[in-house]
Each structure stands twice: as structure tokens, then as C-alpha cells.
Design a protein around this motif. Structure first.
Motif, PDB file in Angstrom:
ATOM      1  N   VAL A 271       0.870  -1.180   0.000  1.00 17.31           N
ATOM      2  CA  VAL A 271       0.000   0.000   0.000  1.00 17.31           C
ATOM      3  C   VAL A 271       0.901   1.223   0.000  1.00 17.31           C
ATOM      4  N   GLY A 272       0.708   2.115  -0.959  1.00 14.18           N
ATOM      5  CA  GLY A 272       1.529   3.316  -1.063  1.00 14.18           C
ATOM      6  C   GLY A 272       0.777   4.573  -0.667  1.00 14.18           C
ATOM      7  N   PHE A 273       1.510   5.668  -0.537  1.00 17.24           N
ATOM      8  CA  PHE A 273       0.925   6.988  -0.308  1.00 17.24           C
ATOM      9  C   PHE A 273       1.041   7.790  -1.594  1.00 17.24           C
ATOM     10  N   ASP A 274       0.038   8.603  -1.849  1.00 18.59           N
ATOM     11  CA  ASP A 274      -0.033   9.505  -2.997  1.00 18.59           C
ATOM     12  C   ASP A 274      -0.383   8.728  -4.269  1.00 18.59           C
ATOM     13  N   ASP A 275      -1.234   9.346  -5.085  1.00 17.06           N
ATOM     14  CA  ASP A 275      -1.713   8.677  -6.303  1.00 17.06           C
ATOM     15  C   ASP A 275      -0.675   8.818  -7.410  1.00 17.06           C
ATOM     16  N   ILE A 276       0.164   7.800  -7.518  1.00 15.38           N
ATOM     17  CA  ILE A 276       1.245   7.785  -8.493  1.00 15.38           C
ATOM     18  C   ILE A 276       0.682   7.405  -9.865  1.00 15.38           C
ATOM     19  N   PRO A 277       0.991   8.161 -10.916  1.00 17.02           N
ATOM     20  CA  PRO A 277       0.397   7.904 -12.225  1.00 17.02           C
ATOM     21  C   PRO A 277       0.592   6.485 -12.736  1.00 17.02           C
ATOM     22  N   PHE A 278       1.756   5.854 -12.425  1.00 18.42           N
ATOM     23  CA  PHE A 278       2.011   4.526 -12.978  1.00 18.42           C
ATOM     24  C   PHE A 278       1.279   3.418 -12.225  1.00 18.42           C
ATOM     25  N   ALA A 279       0.547   3.779 -11.143  1.00 18.87           N
ATOM     26  CA  ALA A 279      -0.092   2.749 -10.314  1.00 18.87           C
ATOM     27  C   ALA A 279      -1.045   1.880 -11.117  1.00 18.87           C
ATOM     28  N   THR A 280      -1.730   2.469 -12.095  1.00 17.78           N
ATOM     29  CA  THR A 280      -2.732   1.715 -12.841  1.00 17.78           C
ATOM     30  C   THR A 280      -2.141   0.828 -13.935  1.00 17.78           C
ATOM     31  N   VAL A 281      -0.888   1.066 -14.337  1.00 20.52           N
ATOM     32  CA  VAL A 281      -0.313   0.250 -15.404  1.00 20.52           C
ATOM     33  C   VAL A 281       0.413  -0.972 -14.848  1.00 20.52           C
ATOM     34  N   LEU A 282       0.567  -1.035 -13.532  1.00 23.54           N
ATOM     35  CA  LEU A 282       1.161  -2.227 -12.922  1.00 23.54           C
ATOM     36  C   LEU A 282       0.139  -3.347 -12.918  1.00 23.54           C
ATOM     37  N   GLU A 283       0.617  -4.553 -12.955  1.00 23.90           N
ATOM     38  CA  GLU A 283      -0.283  -5.708 -12.925  1.00 23.90           C
ATOM     39  C   GLU A 283       0.141  -6.653 -11.817  1.00 23.90           C
ATOM     40  N   PRO A 284      -0.634  -6.790 -10.724  1.00 20.22           N
ATOM     41  CA  PRO A 284      -1.884  -6.050 -10.508  1.00 20.22           C
ATOM     42  C   PRO A 284      -1.599  -4.606 -10.075  1.00 20.22           C
ATOM     43  N   SER A 285      -2.567  -3.725 -10.270  1.00 16.98           N
ATOM     44  CA  SER A 285      -2.392  -2.321  -9.891  1.00 16.98           C
ATOM     45  C   SER A 285      -2.356  -2.193  -8.372  1.00 16.98           C
ATOM     46  N   LEU A 286      -1.701  -1.129  -7.894  1.00 16.75           N
ATOM     47  CA  LEU A 286      -1.462  -0.966  -6.455  1.00 16.75           C
ATOM     48  C   LEU A 286      -2.634  -0.304  -5.747  1.00 16.75           C
ATOM     49  N   SER A 287      -2.719  -0.559  -4.448  1.00 20.70           N
ATOM     50  CA  SER A 287      -3.604   0.216  -3.584  1.00 20.70           C
ATOM     51  C   SER A 287      -2.790   1.357  -2.993  1.00 20.70           C
ATOM     52  N   PHE A 288      -3.421   2.495  -2.798  1.00 26.45           N
ATOM     53  CA  PHE A 288      -2.676   3.627  -2.268  1.00 26.45           C
ATOM     54  C   PHE A 288      -3.616   4.609  -1.599  1.00 26.45           C
ATOM     55  N   LEU A 289      -3.020   5.443  -0.745  1.00 28.56           N
ATOM     56  CA  LEU A 289      -3.753   6.491  -0.045  1.00 28.56           C
ATOM     57  C   LEU A 289      -3.535   7.809  -0.765  1.00 28.56           C
ATOM     58  N   SER A 290      -4.629   8.413  -1.177  1.00 30.88           N
ATOM     59  CA  SER A 290      -4.553   9.656  -1.934  1.00 30.88           C
ATOM     60  C   SER A 290      -4.779  10.848  -1.013  1.00 30.88           C
ATOM     61  N   GLN A 291      -3.919  11.855  -1.166  1.00 29.29           N
ATOM     62  CA  GLN A 291      -4.110  13.118  -0.455  1.00 29.29           C
ATOM     63  C   GLN A 291      -4.861  14.087  -1.365  1.00 29.29           C
ATOM     64  N   PRO A 292      -5.768  14.895  -0.819  1.00 28.14           N
ATOM     65  CA  PRO A 292      -6.453  15.896  -1.643  1.00 28.14           C
ATOM     66  C   PRO A 292      -5.529  17.087  -1.901  1.00 28.14           C
ATOM     67  N   ALA A 293      -4.484  16.854  -2.689  1.00 30.47           N
ATOM     68  CA  ALA A 293      -3.420  17.842  -2.868  1.00 30.47           C
ATOM     69  C   ALA A 293      -3.929  19.153  -3.447  1.00 30.47           C
ATOM     70  N   PHE A 294      -4.820  19.070  -4.434  1.00 35.17           N
ATOM     71  CA  PHE A 294      -5.308  20.297  -5.064  1.00 35.17           C
ATOM     72  C   PHE A 294      -6.148  21.117  -4.093  1.00 35.17           C
ATOM     73  N   GLU A 295      -6.974  20.434  -3.310  1.00 36.20           N
ATOM     74  CA  GLU A 295      -7.769  21.150  -2.304  1.00 36.20           C
ATOM     75  C   GLU A 295      -6.863  21.796  -1.262  1.00 36.20           C
ATOM     76  N   MET A 296      -5.848  21.077  -0.826  1.00 38.79           N
ATOM     77  CA  MET A 296      -4.909  21.609   0.169  1.00 38.79           C
ATOM     78  C   MET A 296      -4.186  22.843  -0.360  1.00 38.79           C
ATOM     79  N   GLY A 297      -3.716  22.762  -1.612  1.00 37.80           N
ATOM     80  CA  GLY A 297      -3.030  23.891  -2.202  1.00 37.80           C
ATOM     81  C   GLY A 297      -3.939  25.093  -2.388  1.00 37.80           C
ATOM     82  N   ASN A 298      -5.174  24.842  -2.831  1.00 34.81           N
ATOM     83  CA  ASN A 298      -6.135  25.935  -3.022  1.00 34.81           C
ATOM     84  C   ASN A 298      -6.446  26.639  -1.708  1.00 34.81           C
TER      85      ASN A 298
END
Length: 336
Positions: free
Chosen positions: A273-300
Motif C-alpha cells: 500500500v503506497g501513499f499519494d496517487d502515483i500515475p504509474f499505479a494503474t499500469v502495474l499488474e496487478p495495480s497498487l492500492s494507495f492512499l490519496s491526499q487531496p493535494a489540489f484542495e490543500m493547495g487551493n
């Protein structure tokens, strides 16, 4: 070539210099559409460019903020910067980005440089090594916000993830998947960087909540460049972990590198299980589970708060800790 001035624009548009000034500063309350159109056409015809430096001196504002990032290589940092830039652009503010490399000395140089340039405010991912400088900005009521990290005892707004809850979600997910031997890898907590400390503490608390022991051999907290040797030690144990939590994107890279070089299968031999939504996560087989931060909301939100402080420079703001909730994605990327 003769420099085109506001006087030239006013003469061609048949208006006063003060009317042109109001137009340039977007004060249209008492200005008719035909007047605005004449000024716009005059500016276009003459190729007039406002003197930004002169305007800044007159308004006592540079319409510029600085963003000092701890490490610009993090995908989370890049997204936060983009969100800050978007918000500032909407408000006619410019952004200067500096990368401190988690080095307090470098961070201090950037803060001093930005102050010397008389920019209006700063958003800082603090290293934590410049307490006196942070305090001096607070005492002069200089507009500043912290991102991703907070510094105990410093009266500055901080915008960051609920890191303990993020670790709890990761552990719960792995326990629900049947794992009892769960490890964690994190960059060194020697400097007590907020997300690293909180995620590690949250990990330990979550293990106890689920009735699992805290096994020190399953915890590797060290420089990213040393994580390969740390992982080698962990997987040399008689009872190896069956699951790992990688506490940020850089540690996740190291975990995946170790998995590949040692021929391990995900998730059969090790679930990650990783942190942050890494772009390559979906191209791995099987794809990874990860914790996403609301980065855009935080920055705004951080940018909005900073701009509010700049606008109300004479107001004394009480600092607040703004926490944002993570989302667990199982093998898929969130839609922005």
C-alpha cells in the motif's frame, strides 16, 4: 524607440491618466463600456506595457508570493504547487517556486532572498530548522502559511493530511485482506518531519488496535538511499512480512525496485500500500492500492488563506491547523 506611457494611452483614448490607471487596476465600478473599449483599443494600438515595478512601489505590493518546497521531486508537492499557482493566477498574483532539498541552510537562503525581493507572502513546506526565522516573520506579521508540515510552538497556519488516519486506513485494509505480518518503510524521522512521524505513529497505533504486535524488525526508517539495504534485512528474517506500507512516493519507488530485483510477486508474496496517487499505479499488474491526499484542495485552501492575509495585512490572524482526510483507492486512480 520612445517608451509608451500612461499619458500616451490617456491622450489617444481621450480620458484622464487616473481613468487609465483605474482601468489597469480593474476598478470599473463607475466606468462605462465605451470608455473601457477606448482604453483597451488605445493600449492595443500603442503596444503599451504597464511598468510593474513602478506599480508595485506605488501600491506597496508586488502581487507575487513565494513557494518554498521541501523536495520538489514528490508528486504531492508538484500538485500542491499547481493548485497554488491556479489560485494565484485567478487573483492576478505571480508565483516564485524554490526547492530547499530538505536543507535548513538552503531554506533560510531562500526565505531571506524572497524577503529581500519584497514579495507579499510565502507558502513554505518547512524543514523545521529555522525556528528563529519563522518566529521573526510572525512578529512582523508577515503573511505566511505552512504546507504538509507544522512546527510546534510557531504561530503559523498549517495545511496537512490527517496522517495518523491515513496509516490506520492502510493497516485496516491489509488486516482485512488477512495480513498479520505488516511492515512499513519511511524516510528518516531524525528531523521529526511531521508526516513521517505521524504516519509511523499512526501505523504503530493501528497495529495495536487490531491486536497485532509492533515488530521493530518490520519498521525501516532511514534515508531513501539506504532503504534497499533495510529491505534486504527485513526480507532476510525467518518470518518475513507479507505486506508493506510505503509512507510516500519515493519510498514506494524503492519498494517496487526491491520487489522487481528480488523476483517477488505482488500481491501473492508481498502486498503493498503506497501513499499519494502515483500515475504509474494503474499500469502495474496487478495495480497498487494507495492512499490519496487531496493535494489540489490543500493547495487551493492554503493559497486562499495566504491571499487573505496579504489583503488584510493589518489584521492579526490566529493560527489554525487545517487537516484533510485521505482516501484509500484499491488499484485505481482517482478522477480529478
Amino acid at each position: 524607440m520612445k517608451r509608451i506611457t500612461i499619458t500616451d494611452v490617456a491622450k489617444l483614448a481621450c480620458v484622464s491618466k487616473s481613468t487609465v490607471s483605474q482601468y489597469l487596476n480593474k476598478r470599473y465600478d463607475y466606468m462605462g463600456e465605451t470608455t473601457k473599449l477606448r482604453i483597451e483599443n488605445a493600449i492595443s494600438q500603442l503596444g503599451y506595457q504597464p511598468n510593474i515595478v513602478a506599480r508595485s512601489l506605488k501600491q506597496k505590493r508586488s502581487s507575487t508570493i513565494g513557494v518554498i518546497v521541501a523536495n520538489i521531486l514528490h508528486s504531492f508537492s508538484t500538485k500542491v504547487i499547481r493548485a497554488i499557482e491556479d489560485t494565484c493566477n485567478e487573483n492576478d498574483f505571480h508565483v516564485i517556486v524554490c526547492n530547499a532539498d530538505d536543507d535548513p541552510v538552503k531554506e533560510e537562503k531562500y526565505i531571506q532572498m524572497l524577503l529581500a525581493k519584497q514579495i507579499d507572502g510565502m507558502a513554505i513546506f518547512p524543514t523545521g530548522g529555522n525556528l528563529a526565522l519563522y518566529d521573526s516573520m510572525v512578529k512582523m506579521n508577515y503573511p505566511v502559511v505552512f504546507l504538509d508540515r507544522m512546527i510546534e510552538g510557531v504561530n503559523i497556519d498549517a495545511f496537512l493530511l490527517d496522517n495518523e488516519n491515513a496509516s490506520n486506513l492502510a493497516v485496516k485494509h491489509l488486516v482485512d485482506r488477512g495480513h498479520t505480518r505488516i511492515g512499513v518503510v519511511t524516510p528518516s524521522i531524525e528531523r521529526m518531519v511531521t508526516p513521517r512521524v505521524e504516519r509511523l505513529e499512526g501505523f504503530k497505533k493501528a497495529l495495536k488496535v487490531h491486536g497485532l504486535p509492533v515488530t521493530n524488525e518490520y519498521i525501516k526508517s532511514m534515508g531513501v538511499d539506504k532503504l534497499q539495504s533495510g529491505l534486504k534485512e527485513m526480507f532476510s528474517l525467518c518470518e518475513k512480512p507479507t505486506a508493506l506500507v510505503a509512507s510516500n512516493d519515493l519510498t514506494l519507488f524503492e519498494v517496487l525496485k526491491f520487489v522487481k530485483e528480488n523476483g517477488l510477486n505482488i500481491p501473492e508474496e508481498i502486498e503493498v500500500v503506497g501513499f499519494d496517487d502515483i500515475p504509474f499505479a494503474t499500469v502495474l499488474e496487478p495495480s497498487l492500492s494507495f492512499l490519496s491526499q487531496p493535494a489540489f484542495e490543500m493547495g487551493n485552501k492554503a493559497a486562499e488563506r495566504l491571499l487573505e492575509k496579504i489583503e488584510k495585512r493589518d489584521v492579526l490572524f490566529e493560527s489554525e491547523i487545517h487537516r484533510f482526510q485521505p482516501t484509500l483507492f484499491q488499484g485505481q486512480l482517482p478522477k480529478n
